[in-house]
Scaffold this active site. Structure first.
Site, PDB file in Angstrom:
ATOM      1  N   GLY A 231       0.837  -1.192   0.000  1.00 40.49           N
ATOM      2  CA  GLY A 231       0.000   0.000   0.000  1.00 40.49           C
ATOM      3  C   GLY A 231       0.873   1.243   0.000  1.00 40.49           C
ATOM      4  O   GLY A 231       2.067   1.180   0.320  1.00 40.49           O
TER       5      GLY A 231
ATOM      6  N   GLN B 148      -5.083  -7.378  -4.549  1.00 44.37           N
ATOM      7  CA  GLN B 148      -5.074  -7.793  -3.136  1.00 44.37           C
ATOM      8  C   GLN B 148      -6.249  -7.132  -2.437  1.00 44.37           C
ATOM      9  O   GLN B 148      -6.422  -5.915  -2.500  1.00 44.37           O
ATOM     10  CB  GLN B 148      -3.754  -7.382  -2.479  1.00 44.37           C
ATOM     11  CG  GLN B 148      -3.703  -7.652  -0.980  1.00 44.37           C
ATOM     12  CD  GLN B 148      -4.103  -6.438  -0.147  1.00 44.37           C
ATOM     13  OE1 GLN B 148      -3.751  -5.317  -0.489  1.00 44.37           O
ATOM     14  NE2 GLN B 148      -4.859  -6.657   0.929  1.00 44.37           N
TER      15      GLN B 148
ATOM     16  N   LYS C  54      -3.741 -14.853   1.552  1.00 43.19           N
ATOM     17  CA  LYS C  54      -2.405 -14.307   1.836  1.00 43.19           C
ATOM     18  C   LYS C  54      -2.224 -14.093   3.336  1.00 43.19           C
ATOM     19  O   LYS C  54      -3.117 -13.576   4.003  1.00 43.19           O
ATOM     20  CB  LYS C  54      -2.245 -12.963   1.107  1.00 43.19           C
ATOM     21  CG  LYS C  54      -0.918 -12.271   1.361  1.00 43.19           C
ATOM     22  CD  LYS C  54      -0.741 -11.078   0.446  1.00 43.19           C
ATOM     23  CE  LYS C  54       0.624 -10.445   0.614  1.00 43.19           C
ATOM     24  NZ  LYS C  54       0.782  -9.696   1.854  1.00 43.19           N
TER      25      LYS C  54
ATOM     26  N   HIS D  42       3.370 -10.633   6.332  1.00 44.76           N
ATOM     27  CA  HIS D  42       3.160  -9.234   5.962  1.00 44.76           C
ATOM     28  C   HIS D  42       4.479  -8.458   6.087  1.00 44.76           C
ATOM     29  O   HIS D  42       4.513  -7.318   6.529  1.00 44.76           O
ATOM     30  CB  HIS D  42       2.086  -8.609   6.872  1.00 44.76           C
ATOM     31  CG  HIS D  42       1.231  -7.583   6.204  1.00 44.76           C
ATOM     32  ND1 HIS D  42       0.023  -7.869   5.643  1.00 44.76           N
ATOM     33  CD2 HIS D  42       1.398  -6.249   6.007  1.00 44.76           C
ATOM     34  CE1 HIS D  42      -0.530  -6.768   5.152  1.00 44.76           C
ATOM     35  NE2 HIS D  42       0.296  -5.771   5.359  1.00 44.76           N
TER      36      HIS D  42
ATOM     37  N   ARG E 287       5.281  -7.042   9.617  1.00 45.13           N
ATOM     38  CA  ARG E 287       4.610  -5.815  10.047  1.00 45.13           C
ATOM     39  C   ARG E 287       3.348  -6.082  10.858  1.00 45.13           C
ATOM     40  O   ARG E 287       2.657  -5.166  11.274  1.00 45.13           O
ATOM     41  CB  ARG E 287       4.243  -4.980   8.816  1.00 45.13           C
ATOM     42  CG  ARG E 287       5.460  -4.498   8.074  1.00 45.13           C
ATOM     43  CD  ARG E 287       5.155  -4.231   6.629  1.00 45.13           C
ATOM     44  NE  ARG E 287       4.664  -2.909   6.338  1.00 45.13           N
ATOM     45  CZ  ARG E 287       5.412  -1.838   6.143  1.00 45.13           C
ATOM     46  NH1 ARG E 287       6.715  -1.929   6.258  1.00 45.13           N
ATOM     47  NH2 ARG E 287       4.877  -0.686   5.832  1.00 45.13           N
TER      48      ARG E 287
ATOM     49  N   GLY F 211       8.315  -7.970  -1.915  1.00 48.88           N
ATOM     50  CA  GLY F 211       7.761  -6.647  -1.580  1.00 48.88           C
ATOM     51  C   GLY F 211       8.826  -5.574  -1.629  1.00 48.88           C
ATOM     52  O   GLY F 211       8.903  -4.772  -2.561  1.00 48.88           O
ATOM     53  N   ARG F 212       9.708  -5.599  -0.621  1.00 54.90           N
ATOM     54  CA  ARG F 212      10.668  -4.489  -0.515  1.00 54.90           C
ATOM     55  C   ARG F 212      11.685  -4.476  -1.650  1.00 54.90           C
ATOM     56  O   ARG F 212      12.127  -3.397  -2.042  1.00 54.90           O
ATOM     57  CB  ARG F 212      11.365  -4.543   0.846  1.00 54.90           C
ATOM     58  CG  ARG F 212      10.400  -4.266   2.011  1.00 54.90           C
ATOM     59  CD  ARG F 212      11.136  -4.329   3.328  1.00 54.90           C
ATOM     60  NE  ARG F 212      10.273  -4.142   4.490  1.00 54.90           N
ATOM     61  CZ  ARG F 212       9.618  -5.110   5.128  1.00 54.90           C
ATOM     62  NH1 ARG F 212       9.693  -6.357   4.698  1.00 54.90           N
ATOM     63  NH2 ARG F 212       8.883  -4.838   6.203  1.00 54.90           N
TER      64      ARG F 212
END
Ligand SMILES: Cc1cc2nc3c(=O)[nH]c(=O)nc-3n(C[C@H](O)[C@H](O)[C@H](O)COP(=O)(O)O)c2cc1C
Length: 371
Positions: free
Chosen positions: A63, A111, A235, A259, A262, A313-314
């Protein structure tokens, strides 16, 4: 970038024990390379949900990509399309899904966060269908927002950034010019559901969080399964019992993960669970994983331990922050190149050669993963 943006990108919840486990889990495994194998011709091509991709990787939903770069979602989608892999757009993204859907050659996944009345997710799914979204991933582990202490430090109240945050932003004019030229990012796909008086940047995020039902359950999974005809993934699972239950819930796959560290603190990482999860699901559906993928070797370890595909992700976000779509594409290409090089070192020529037999657990006195 300002510190609060970097914290948003890199941070985890609580003591960040889950976050640090995500990287440490990879360090627990070592390769036992094969020599004297003809590795001149190597490929990592593999199917993701039945369609061949150059590498079994997916850009994970994140997000607020608009905080890293203006039009961040579109830039990431362009990078994923170039790499030939799916891009998962978050419910909390900043570009309209209709604008992302038109990126040429894109495999567009959506998502879903559940918040507010059922009409909201039903409307989002209706739009996703119209846009040609290929697959839906329901996030199951974020109905209660993780304890992200760095997040609280950026504000003096729900809607007001702290003077230090404002000062920090002002000290980064290049970042401000690249991200805020259209103003603060907006949660464009869901902002119309937010009451008018709560549509400011921070407040809209809080309002949406407040509407997330803590009662989310397998009943909702069944409702969504009935409504969504395409591939449907769950997920954020981290328990084998849940993986077993998913098998009978009619979904097409699970994405193990925390996640990105997180949410729940002191949890295991997806990699820890992967071998047993694969044993449970067999070939009945696709176990995928997310968390800690930074290098080609990470990708190979996850595949060898049973993942059908990994979500990153990152890694692509670092590329996005550094150099937009080109930077994100470069990060994905690095993953592919590193993985293919390392396969050569290991005596593996294709996905089929990446098996537990290649790995030993350093943690368990170098016991082979295959036994
Ligand atoms: C900045 C950021 C934002 C995220 N936002 C979402 C989100 O909106 N929805 C979601 O399901 N997961 C979200 N995640 C989790 C990612 O989808 C993914 O599971 C995680 O980043 C994987 O770990 P990695 O960053 O080490 O690859 C987010 C992660 C990060 C780092």
């Amino acid at each position: 970038m300002p510190r609060f943006v970097l914290e948003y990108l890199e941070g985890g919840a609580g003591d960040e024990a889950t976050l640090s486990r995500e990287r440490a889990a990879f360090a627990d495994w070592r390769f036992m390379p094969h020599q004297l194998v003809d590795v001149a011709d190597r490929t990592l091509e593999a199917p993701i949900l039945g369609k061949i991709a150059p590498i079994p990787a997916v850009v994970a939903p994140t997000g607020l990509n608009g905080l890293f770069r203006r039009r961040g979602d579109i830039l990431l989608a362009q990078a994923a399309a170039k790499a030939g892999i799916p891009f998962t757009q978050s419910t909390m993204s900043n570009e309209r899904m209709e604008d992302v859907a038109v990126v040429p050659g894109l495999r567009h996944w959506w998502q879903l966060y559940i918040f507010g009345p059922d009409e909201i997710w039903q409307e989002l799914l209706r739009r996703a269908e119209t846009c040609g979204v290929e697959a839906l991933a329901l996030t199951t582990n974020a109905q209660i927002f993780g304890n992200r202490e760095w997040d609280a430090r950026t504000r003096i109240s729900r809607s007001m950034p702290s003077p230090a945050t404002l000062f920090d932003a002002a000290r980064h004019p290049r970042w401000a010019a690249m991200t805020l030229s259209r103003g603060m990012p907006v949660f464009r796909n869901v902002i119309d559901f937010v009451p008018k008086e709560r549509r400011s940047f921070f407040d809209s995020a809080f309002w949406i969080r407040e509407q997330m039902p803590q009662s989310l359950s397998w009943r909702d999974v069944a409702k969504i399964r009935q409504r969504w005809r395409g591939p449907f993934l769950l997920k954020g699972l981290l328990n084998l019992e849940d993986v077993r239950r998913a098998l009978d819930s009619g979904v097409d796959g699970v994405i193990l993960g925390s996640h990105g560290g997180r949410q729940a603190d002191w949890a295991i990482s997806a990699l820890d669970l992967l071998p047993q999860a694969r044993e449970i699901v067999g070939d009945r559906f696709a176990p995928m994983m997310s968390g800690g993928i930074r290098r080609g070797t990470d990708l190979l370890k996850a595949l060898a331990l049973g993942a059908d595909a990994v979500l990153a992700g990152r890694a692509p976000l670092y590329g996005l922050c550094a150099a937009g779509a080109g930077g994100a594409a470069c990060a994905l290409e690095l993953l592919r190149e590193e993985a293919l090089d390392e396969m050569g070192q290991l005596g593996a020529v294709s996905r089929a050669d990446l098996t537990p037999e290649l790995l030993v657990s350093a943690h368990q006195g170098f016991r082979p993963a295959s036994k």
